[in-house]
Write an enzyme that holds these catalytic residues in place. Structure first.
Site, short mmCIF file in Angstrom:
data_model
loop_
_atom_site.label_atom_id
_atom_site.label_comp_id
_atom_site.label_asym_id
_atom_site.label_seq_id
_atom_site.Cartn_x
_atom_site.Cartn_y
_atom_site.Cartn_z
N GLU A 94 8.71 -1.48 3.51
CA GLU A 94 8.71 -1.58 4.96
C GLU A 94 7.95 -2.83 5.41
O GLU A 94 6.96 -3.24 4.77
CB GLU A 94 8.10 -0.33 5.59
CG GLU A 94 8.96 0.92 5.33
CD GLU A 94 8.39 2.20 5.91
OE1 GLU A 94 9.16 3.16 6.05
OE2 GLU A 94 7.17 2.24 6.22
N CYS A 107 4.06 -8.32 9.58
CA CYS A 107 3.24 -7.62 8.59
C CYS A 107 4.17 -7.31 7.41
O CYS A 107 5.10 -6.52 7.54
CB CYS A 107 2.67 -6.33 9.18
SG CYS A 107 1.73 -5.34 8.00
N CYS A 114 1.92 1.12 -4.14
CA CYS A 114 0.64 0.41 -4.19
C CYS A 114 -0.06 0.70 -5.51
O CYS A 114 0.05 1.79 -6.06
CB CYS A 114 -0.26 0.81 -3.02
SG CYS A 114 -1.76 -0.21 -2.90
N CYS A 118 -6.44 4.20 -2.05
CA CYS A 118 -7.19 4.50 -0.83
C CYS A 118 -6.70 5.82 -0.23
O CYS A 118 -5.51 5.99 0.03
CB CYS A 118 -7.02 3.37 0.18
SG CYS A 118 -7.53 1.75 -0.45
N CYS A 121 -4.67 6.01 3.30
CA CYS A 121 -3.47 5.19 3.47
C CYS A 121 -2.25 5.90 2.90
O CYS A 121 -2.25 6.34 1.75
CB CYS A 121 -3.67 3.84 2.77
SG CYS A 121 -2.24 2.75 2.90
N GLY A 165 1.30 -2.27 -0.52
CA GLY A 165 0.86 -2.92 -1.74
C GLY A 165 -0.43 -3.70 -1.59
O GLY A 165 -0.90 -4.00 -0.49
N GLU A 166 -1.03 -4.02 -2.72
CA GLU A 166 -2.22 -4.86 -2.80
C GLU A 166 -1.78 -6.26 -3.22
O GLU A 166 -1.39 -6.48 -4.37
CB GLU A 166 -3.21 -4.27 -3.81
CG GLU A 166 -4.35 -5.19 -4.24
CD GLU A 166 -5.14 -5.78 -3.09
OE1 GLU A 166 -5.15 -7.03 -2.95
OE2 GLU A 166 -5.75 -5.01 -2.32
N SER A 197 -4.62 -9.90 3.31
CA SER A 197 -5.60 -8.80 3.39
C SER A 197 -5.65 -8.08 2.05
O SER A 197 -4.63 -7.63 1.53
CB SER A 197 -5.21 -7.82 4.49
OG SER A 197 -6.13 -6.75 4.54
N LEU A 221 -12.53 -3.30 4.27
CA LEU A 221 -13.87 -2.92 3.80
C LEU A 221 -14.17 -1.43 4.02
O LEU A 221 -14.40 -0.68 3.08
CB LEU A 221 -14.92 -3.79 4.49
CG LEU A 221 -16.35 -3.66 3.97
CD1 LEU A 221 -16.46 -4.07 2.51
CD2 LEU A 221 -17.30 -4.50 4.83
N HIS A 222 -14.29 -1.02 5.27
CA HIS A 222 -14.41 0.39 5.68
C HIS A 222 -15.74 1.06 5.35
O HIS A 222 -16.04 2.10 5.92
CB HIS A 222 -13.26 1.23 5.15
CG HIS A 222 -11.92 0.63 5.43
ND1 HIS A 222 -11.53 0.28 6.70
CD2 HIS A 222 -10.91 0.27 4.60
CE1 HIS A 222 -10.31 -0.25 6.65
NE2 HIS A 222 -9.92 -0.29 5.40
N ASN A 296 -5.02 5.61 12.26
CA ASN A 296 -3.70 6.19 12.46
C ASN A 296 -3.50 7.34 11.49
O ASN A 296 -3.43 7.13 10.28
CB ASN A 296 -2.62 5.13 12.24
CG ASN A 296 -2.90 3.92 13.13
OD1 ASN A 296 -2.89 4.02 14.34
ND2 ASN A 296 -3.20 2.78 12.50
N CYS A 339 -1.09 0.53 11.16
CA CYS A 339 -1.83 0.25 9.96
C CYS A 339 -2.10 1.53 9.16
O CYS A 339 -2.61 2.52 9.71
CB CYS A 339 -3.16 -0.42 10.34
SG CYS A 339 -4.05 -1.12 8.96
#
Length: 346
Positions: A94, A107, A114, A118, A121, A165-166, A197, A221-222, A296, A339
């Site tokens: 997507e 985006c 991924c 996380c 996510c 994905g990373e 990112s 980061l979070h 979200n 996100c």
């Protein structure tokens, strides 16, 4: 049979020129085909109208264009567009067009699924099927640029690698895609309008610095407390905050480029004073700005948006130290395009 055909966008312009020479044609024909493939985004050899039918037939016999197809497009009430993009092998990723009054941002995804885990996510719940090829990343941008022109009357202005994905786990292909996007033979976009990112892979952040990339860096980061971050981003047990700090200092020393920290505040997880103090300290290591991002939900209720008071406490503490902070309200929530929500629901 198609299985014997080469992916024409996996070869260089020089290789294309050589192909034509070896087949009794002029080398410049390779330049023409290359322009059709990248700058003009041709999906078939028949689109290449300034090339003879015989030459197009020869290309068809030897090569394939593994272009993407927008399988489903959803439009949000706020103007956001989400594309479910079907790849040549039937897998789907997507990508999202995010409009504001001054810009349109793509985006884009870098992996099917991924590599990381996380917990907040939706994409992380999909196993990583494979990395995207450079042309598949490039095609997402081309598709969104066309949508930006069609629905918002202006070309795409920015790109963020914040989709599925990373990106640093698909480093070579992502960099090749960015090279094409920024090339005068591709989309000609300034690298300063591109942000990668990452959840934070220290070794690869250092490699980016050594490779002297010109795009911007954002870090998801979070939390600036190892125990908290590991609880919500388990890979942090391997890629610790100390290692991340070292890599980011190295990045800034090499590039002089300010870092953006992406940071979601959740109720009961990272909304305490000690969480705020830890972030303020982490922000002191290198010049940076902080984007506080609205959470979200992904349907399980484990993570809940923090109170306005908690958000304001972060803002007050960061601004008191001269740190630029922005609050990012989510776009496209009604179509699961915000996100953290990308998970092939469409």
């Amino acid at each position: 049979m198609d299985v014997k055909k080469k992916d024409i966008r996996a070869i260089t312009k020089d290789q294309l020129r050589l192909f034509f020479e070896e087949n009794g044609d002029k080398a410049f024909r390779g330049n023409q085909v290359y322009e059709w493939l990248w700058s003009k985004g041709a999906h078939s050899f028949d689109d290449m109208t300034n090339i003879s039918k015989e030459t197009r037939k020869m290309l068809e016999q030897n090569f394939v264009i593994n272009h993407i197809r927008v399988d489903q497009m959803q439009r949000s009430s706020d103007g956001t567009i989400k594309n479910a993009v079907k790849l040549h092998d039937g897998l789907i990723v997507e990508s999202v067009l995010i409009p504001t009054s001054t810009r349109t941002t793509a985006c884009v995804s870098s992996q099917v699924g991924c590599s990381l885990d996380c917990k907040f996510c939706a994409t992380a719940r999909l196993k990583r099927m494979r990395n995207l090829n450079p042309d598949e990343i490039y095609d997402q941008v081309m598709a969104i640029d066309k949508e930006s022109r069609l629905y918002h009357n202006r070309p795409l202005s920015n790109i963020v690698f914040m989709g599925m994905g990373e990106p640093l786990m698909n480093y070579n292909n992502v960099l090749k895609a960015i090279d094409k996007i920024t090339s005068s033979e591709g989309l000609g976009m300034s690298p300063k309008r591109i942000t990668l990112s990452t959840s934070g892979v220290p070794k690869m952040i250092k490699k980016m610095a050594d490779d002297q990339v010109r795009f911007k860096l954002a870090v998801s980061l979070h939390s600036a407390i190892d125990e908290v971050r590991t609880a919500i981003m388990p890979f942090n047990a391997t890629f610790s905050l100390a290692d991340l700090k070292e890599a980011l200092i190295y990045w800034y020393q090499k590039t002089s480029s300010r870092i953006t920290y992406e940071y979601v505040v959740w109720k009961g997880i990272n909304d305490r004073k000690e969480d705020i103090d830890a972030l303020v300290t982490f922000c002191s290591y290198v010049p940076c700005k902080v984007n506080l991002i609205e959470y979200n939900p992904i349907d399980d209720g484990e993570f809940q948006q923090a109170s306005d008071k908690a958000i304001n406490n972060y803002i007050t503490a960061l601004e008191s130290k001269g740190i630029v902070v922005n609050v990012r309200r989510s776009r496209g929530k009604d179509i699961d395009a915000a996100c953290g929500q990308l998970a092939n629901k469409s």
